[in-house]
Scaffold this motif. Structure first.
Motif, PDB file in Angstrom:
ATOM      1  N   GLN A   1       0.832  -1.205   0.000  1.00 22.22           N
ATOM      2  CA  GLN A   1       0.000   0.000   0.000  1.00 22.22           C
ATOM      3  C   GLN A   1       0.867   1.255   0.000  1.00 22.22           C
ATOM      4  O   GLN A   1       0.577   2.234  -0.708  1.00 22.22           O
ATOM      5  N   LEU A   2       1.951   1.228   0.771  1.00 27.22           N
ATOM      6  CA  LEU A   2       2.843   2.373   0.848  1.00 27.22           C
ATOM      7  C   LEU A   2       3.496   2.647  -0.504  1.00 27.22           C
ATOM      8  O   LEU A   2       3.667   3.805  -0.906  1.00 27.22           O
TER       9      LEU A   2
ATOM     10  N   VAL B   1       7.926  10.436  -2.588  1.00 29.25           N
ATOM     11  CA  VAL B   1       8.720   9.490  -3.385  1.00 29.25           C
ATOM     12  C   VAL B   1       9.552   8.577  -2.490  1.00 29.25           C
ATOM     13  O   VAL B   1       9.666   7.372  -2.752  1.00 29.25           O
ATOM     14  N   ALA B   2      10.142   9.133  -1.423  1.00 34.36           N
ATOM     15  CA  ALA B   2      10.988   8.321  -0.542  1.00 34.36           C
ATOM     16  C   ALA B   2      10.195   7.197   0.110  1.00 34.36           C
ATOM     17  O   ALA B   2      10.642   6.041   0.142  1.00 34.36           O
ATOM     18  N   TRP B   3       8.994   7.531   0.631  1.00 32.46           N
ATOM     19  CA  TRP B   3       8.163   6.496   1.255  1.00 32.46           C
ATOM     20  C   TRP B   3       7.742   5.445   0.231  1.00 32.46           C
ATOM     21  O   TRP B   3       7.731   4.246   0.526  1.00 32.46           O
ATOM     22  N   ARG B   4       7.403   5.874  -0.971  1.00 27.78           N
ATOM     23  CA  ARG B   4       6.975   4.906  -1.990  1.00 27.78           C
ATOM     24  C   ARG B   4       8.124   3.996  -2.389  1.00 27.78           C
ATOM     25  O   ARG B   4       7.927   2.805  -2.646  1.00 27.78           O
TER      26      ARG B   4
END
Length: 398
Positions: free
Chosen positions: A138-139, A146-149
């Protein structure tokens, strides 16, 4: 039974699941604890654990954890297990197995999944709580930047591979919630997060009060709460002009603190949430990304507070819209559900009573004690029989 309980942290009231499960195990078994402690404050917490002998602690400062996480990026290992994998933890695990000879090793959460093979012939059971790779999936799709994805894409693949491997190995796996769809593998057992709560006497407030309780260091909480404030709260205020939103949670970020005013109260961390549930007319859990069961929903239902949440959260918990909670996914639905509960106290109380009954039946200590015992009985099932069951499940589920 002698059980070695291994955790990547110190079980404490802020981590209630691991602490209460340890207490339940210690009621009937001889439990020892091996865990990671990042500082002296956590060592003090460890001294209070419900075990008979002094806990065995491995020093794990944050800097070292972050360095191992960075190394894991290049090795293909899960970042979560890299974070909690100092060499001394494995050494102490092997020493305790050799010297104490436990009947079982209880591994707490995915961060300890790399230790399964290190237990040798000693039976292992692992409390994953949830198949966490789904959260990272989901992340990867809907992360806030962008960093979290990117972290989501990396970790979903690595964590998912290890979870699938644990299933294939037949390691008994504890989960906190049933599957949303399909049938769980035969080596998985639902042991819900224990939560006993005696509702406090109602404390009527001068204003209709909507309550949010949750860790504000958790990005899914922050994003869901900010969405609710931005998309729903102004319309709720128009429907119920006197309404107050009260936010209770650890370390509120600056953008939430800045919202404090006449209609929004930001409390921050508190020693007890009891007075806030007693003063709440409605509790909200606007969570759109996550896995397992949201503890805040269990708490509000157990506290007999009418609750509004998303359809995803309700489905994972197993509660029904209009019976135990109200559910919504878009602003119009959230505004209607929250406003209706504020405007109709009698209906809200009936729903809250049903929610309380559900919480006791599923998350009360007696219920969880029986669920945990069923999971531990699986340790006596011969490995060949476990593998036959797993093969049959694999054939019918694919």
């Amino acid at each position: 039974m002698k059980i070695l309980f291994v955790a990547p942290w110190i079980p404490a009231p802020v981590r209630p699941r691991s602490l209460v499960i340890m207490k339940l195990l210690n009621e009937r078994h001889d439990v020892r604890f091996l865990g990671l402690a990042k500082d002296d404050a956590e060592a003090v917490l460890a001294a209070k654990l419900p075990v008979r002998e002094a806990p065995v602690l491995v020093h794990n400062p944050t800097a070292g954890s972050l360095a191992r996480t960075a190394v894991a990026l290049g090795t293909g290992a899960s970042l979560q297990t890299g974070y909690a994998n100092p060499g001394r933890l494995t050494a102490e695990l092997k020493r305790l197995i050799a010297e104490w000879r436990p009947d079982a090793v209880h591994l707490n959460v995915f961060r300890t999944a790399h230790l399964v093979e290190e237990c040798g012939d000693t039976p292992v059971i692992i409390d994953l709580d949830e198949f966490r790779s789904e959260y990272y999936e989901q992340l990867a799709e809907t992360g806030p930047n962008v960093a979290w994805r990117m972290i989501g894409r990396v970790e979903q693949r690595r964590m998912g591979a290890r979870e699938a491997e644990l299933v294939r190995m037949g390691v008994p796996i504890i989960l906190s919630a049933p599957a949303l769809t399909g049938e769980l593998p035969p080596n998985t057992f639902v042991v819900r997060s224990p939560y006993d709560y005696t509702p406090q006497p109602r404390q009527p407030q001068p204003r209709p009060t909507v309550l949010f309780v949750g860790r504000l260091t958790y990005e899914a909480n922050v994003n869901g709460l900010m969405w609710f404030i931005r998309e729903c709260w102004p319309q709720i205020r128009r429907a119920v002009p006197a309404a107050l939103l009260r936010i209770v949670g650890e370390a509120p970020p600056k953008d939430i603190q800045a919202l404090a005013g006449d209609d929004i109260e930001v409390i921050g961390d508190v020693p007890s949430v009891d007075p806030y549930y007693a003063a709440a007319d409605v509790a909200i859990a606007p969570i759109f990304r996550g896995t397992g069961i949201q503890m805040k929903v269990i708490q509000s239902l157990a506290a007999e507070v009418p609750t509004v949440t998303t359809r995803m959260v309700a489905a994972r918990a197993g509660v029904a819209d209009g019976v135990h909670v109200r559910t919504a996914d878009d602003p119009a639905g959230w505004v209607a559900a929250t406003s209706a509960l504020l405007a109709n106290p009698a209906d809200a109380r009936r729903m809250a009573a049903a929610g309380r009954e559900w919480a006791v039946a599923n998350h009360g200590t007696d219920a969880v004690r029986a669920q945990l015992a069923a999971a531990y009985r699986s340790l006596s099932t011969p490995i060949p029989q476990q593998r036959r069951r797993l093969a049959q499940w694999s054939q019918t589920s694919h």
